[in-house]
Design an enzyme around this catalytic site. Structure first.
Site, PDB file in Angstrom:
ATOM      1  N   CYS A 188      -2.222  -3.973  -1.898  1.00 40.08           N
ATOM      2  CA  CYS A 188      -2.252  -4.022  -0.441  1.00 40.08           C
ATOM      3  C   CYS A 188      -2.096  -2.605   0.129  1.00 40.08           C
ATOM      4  CB  CYS A 188      -1.187  -4.987   0.068  1.00 40.08           C
ATOM      5  SG  CYS A 188      -1.485  -5.569   1.753  1.00 40.08           S
TER       6      CYS A 188
ATOM      7  N   HIS B  78      -1.873 -10.389  -3.250  1.00 40.90           N
ATOM      8  CA  HIS B  78      -0.475 -10.630  -3.610  1.00 40.90           C
ATOM      9  C   HIS B  78      -0.394 -11.868  -4.507  1.00 40.90           C
ATOM     10  CE1 HIS B  78       1.142  -7.694  -0.785  1.00 40.90           C
ATOM     11  NE2 HIS B  78       0.358  -8.185   0.144  1.00 40.90           N
TER      12      HIS B  78
END
Length: 482
Positions: free
Chosen positions: A331, A425
């Protein structure tokens, strides 16, 4: 419909874990249970089925109830971006950014949204278990409160106060709460729980009785330190400050960024016998023996990129790469590994463009809209499957083949040599995906599905609470909800 709210004498007393355990306990008895937290402050977020985001603790609690997470379970989520400001999420969507002082003055305006969500959750539920935030004893924050007594009184939900005996001072914490809060708030508390007890509980009999005598509230039990709770994802970053290193032959080092987010991505490595997982705190060098350096997610990419450089970690990463080590960015960490990060609209702060670390041929432009989505796919190189989620602002353009391929055919991330990055994630929860990454480091995986591990821990936690909590008295209290 019954409802009960667990409030704490302070932060990190174990409210989230207790709510999860109680949710599983009553769900195992055949009840329809729903978790609820009016206001949460965390950069660890989860994706709901309708594309919203809530705190990860409420997603875990939904799992404990064996029901999909919804935005109604956490209607207000505060995601800190700096020491004095945060992004405010309402009903799963970004409302805007507010300074801490500004939010304190306006939080009361969100009570209506909180009560709407609570009312929807009540429909069809036998029991709603509510988690407070911080402590009702923080009387400087009482005006306009929606997280603790402000909600409890508005919704007519009785309260059980939780004290953490492991940190010490639990008698003063519970009795002191009774002293400092207003009588009308104290009347909402119908009992107390002692959490995280170690040793012979009979040694606390006198203290337990004294709390009841001085507070006027009955005790509902003394919960021991439950080892199974270690397998559950933590929500508050404070746990990283006391996290011990796991022991294994191969070191994976995760950088503790100032606004680290979704650090439960790395929980599966804690249980891998061949892995030594290290969270590198500010001011310390990355261990030279690390086989893999991970730059995790963050709520503030540009600020944490500067923070990374201020720690000298960019120098550590450069040396690591020269020695043939692996690097992974997730991310915000993926964005940092590129050539540039631009913030033309001031999404995170000042309008600026900064140079990235330059290891991947990607450019990122931060935007006000967010991608919040569950994803399923495979690694392009080896076909290892995964199921995870994305929560990020900005769009990244990569001049390289994707690292991952989603089920809809789109790609994500990229790699150059032993440096890789992606937005996903929860990547390591799936055994095949984790085994593929560990194989590159020369480690055999234990092959356990992280979801199955967490589910088993919830059952173990529920069994322990069934033994040590007076659940009959707790349900009697819950039935007094209006």
């Amino acid at each position: 419909m019954a409802a009960v709210m667990l409030q704490g004498t302070g932060s990190d007393v174990g409210k989230s874990v207790l709510v999860a355990g109680l949710c599983r306990l009553f769900a195992n008895r055949g009840m329809t249970v729903r978790p609820f937290k009016p206001q949460n402050m965390s950069n660890n977020a989860a994706v709901t089925a309708d594309g919203g985001e809530i705190g990860r603790a409420q997603a875990l609690q939904a799992l404990a109830c064996r029901t999909p997470p919804t935005t109604d379970m956490n209607p207000v989520l505060i995601k800190p971006q700096s020491d004095t400001g945060a992004q405010i999420i309402v009903h799963g969507r970004v409302m805007g950014n507010l300074a801490a002082r500004e939010y304190q003055g306006r939080k009361g305006e969100l009570l209506g949204a909180v009560l709407e969500s609570y009312a929807r959750l009540r429909l069809g539920a036998d029991l709603v278990i509510v988690e407070g935030a911080g402590s009702p004893a923080e009387i400087n924050l009482r005006a306009g409160d929606i997280a603790n007594m402000g909600f409890a009184r508005a919704a007519g939900v009785p309260v059980v106060l939780v004290g953490d005996i492991d940190r010490g001072g639990v008698i003063a914490s519970i009795v002191g709460t009774r002293v400092v809060i207003e009588p009308e708030d104290a009347a909402m508390i119908r009992g107390f729980l002692i959490n995280k007890f170690r040793g012979d509980v009979r040694l606390f009999d006198d203290g337990y009785a004294e709390i009841a005598r001085r507070s006027g509230w009955p005790g509902l039990g003394v919960v021991p330190w439950i080892a199974a709770a270690r397998a559950l994802p933590a929500e508050d970053g404070v746990v990283l400050e006391t996290a011990g290193e796991t022991q294994g032959a191969v070191t994976i080092a995760v950088l503790m960024l100032s606004r680290i987010a979704n650090f439960d991505d790395f929980d599966p490595f804690v249980h891998e016998p061949g892995v030594r997982l290290v969270f590198v705190p500010p001011g310390q060098a990355v261990p030279v023996e690390a086989a893999l350096i991970v730059i995790p997610g963050t709520k503030s990419t540009i600020a944490d990129l500067a923070f990374l450089r201020a720690q000298g970690w960019d120098v550590d990463i450069a040396g690591h790469v020269r020695r043939g080590g692996h690097v992974l960015g997730i991310c915000g960490g993926y964005q940092m590994l590129g050539t540039s990060v631009a913030d033309p609209d001031g999404v995170e702060g000042p309008v600026e463009t900064v140079a990235g670390l330059g290891y991947l041929p990607v450019e990122t432009v931060l935007t006000g809209d967010k991608r919040v989505s569950a994803v399923v796919g495979v690694s392009v190189a080896d076909g290892a499957g995964f199921a995870g989620y994305e929560i990020h602002s900005g769009r990244t353009v990569a001049a390289a083949a994707p690292l991952l391929r989603f089920s809809d055919g789109s790609g994500d991330g990229c790699s150059v040599g032993r440096v890789a990055g992606c937005y996903v994630h929860g990547l390591f929860n799936a055994p095949a995906q984790r085994a593929a990454w560990l194989g590159r480091l020369g480690v055999l995986s234990d092959g356990v599905d992280q979801g199955a591990r967490v589910d088993a821990a919830l059952d173990a936690l529920a069994a322990a609470l069934d033994e040590h909590v007076d659940t009959g008295a707790l349900m009697d209290i819950a039935r007094t909800a209006t």
